[in-house]
Design a protein around this motif. Structure first.
Motif, PDB file in Angstrom:
ATOM      1  N   ALA A  15      40.742  57.873  39.793  1.00  0.00           N
ATOM      2  CA  ALA A  15      41.334  58.002  41.123  1.00  0.00           C
ATOM      3  C   ALA A  15      42.829  57.664  41.133  1.00  0.00           C
ATOM      4  O   ALA A  15      43.624  58.378  41.739  1.00  0.00           O
ATOM      5  CB  ALA A  15      40.595  57.108  42.118  1.00  0.00           C
ATOM      6  N   CYS A  32      43.066  50.394  42.555  1.00  0.00           N
ATOM      7  CA  CYS A  32      42.464  50.760  43.838  1.00  0.00           C
ATOM      8  C   CYS A  32      41.200  49.977  44.161  1.00  0.00           C
ATOM      9  O   CYS A  32      40.743  49.998  45.304  1.00  0.00           O
ATOM     10  CB  CYS A  32      42.181  52.253  43.887  1.00  0.00           C
ATOM     11  N   TYR A  34      38.102  50.516  43.038  1.00  0.00           N
ATOM     12  CA  TYR A  34      36.833  51.220  42.876  1.00  0.00           C
ATOM     13  C   TYR A  34      36.038  50.582  41.744  1.00  0.00           C
ATOM     14  O   TYR A  34      36.614  50.171  40.728  1.00  0.00           O
ATOM     15  CB  TYR A  34      37.066  52.687  42.547  1.00  0.00           C
ATOM     16  N   VAL A  47      34.478  59.555  40.775  1.00  0.00           N
ATOM     17  CA  VAL A  47      34.851  58.926  42.034  1.00  0.00           C
ATOM     18  C   VAL A  47      33.692  58.979  43.025  1.00  0.00           C
ATOM     19  O   VAL A  47      33.464  58.029  43.779  1.00  0.00           O
ATOM     20  CB  VAL A  47      36.124  59.573  42.609  1.00  0.00           C
ATOM     21  N   ARG A  51      31.650  52.692  43.698  1.00  0.00           N
ATOM     22  CA  ARG A  51      31.485  51.854  44.888  1.00  0.00           C
ATOM     23  C   ARG A  51      32.894  51.549  45.376  1.00  0.00           C
ATOM     24  O   ARG A  51      33.741  51.084  44.632  1.00  0.00           O
ATOM     25  CB  ARG A  51      30.734  50.577  44.520  1.00  0.00           C
ATOM     26  N   LYS A  52      33.121  51.843  46.654  1.00  0.00           N
ATOM     27  CA  LYS A  52      34.449  51.639  47.227  1.00  0.00           C
ATOM     28  C   LYS A  52      34.672  50.160  47.511  1.00  0.00           C
ATOM     29  O   LYS A  52      33.730  49.428  47.819  1.00  0.00           O
ATOM     30  CB  LYS A  52      34.615  52.461  48.494  1.00  0.00           C
TER      31      LYS A  52
END
Length: 54
Positions: A15, A32, A34, A47, A51-52
């Protein structure tokens, strides 16, 4: 999880292209946030599967 340290040196987050570090059964992006699953000692760097961050 048994990942070769050399592998962690060369793979990056798909990402944002930041480095990844192992945390539990996931690889977490230092940029980020992730978290990518590792299944059967194979990193799943998709992506859509990540898991965000909270």
């Amino acid at each position: 999880m048994q990942l070769d340290p050399k592998l962690l040196d060369i793979i990056v987050c798909p990402a944002c292209h930041a480095s990844l570090f192992a945390q539990g059964e996931e690889l977490v992006c230092s940029g980020c946030g992730y978290a990518y699953p590792v299944r059967d000692d194979i990193p799943v760097l998709l992506v859509d599967e990540a898991r965000k961050p909270a």
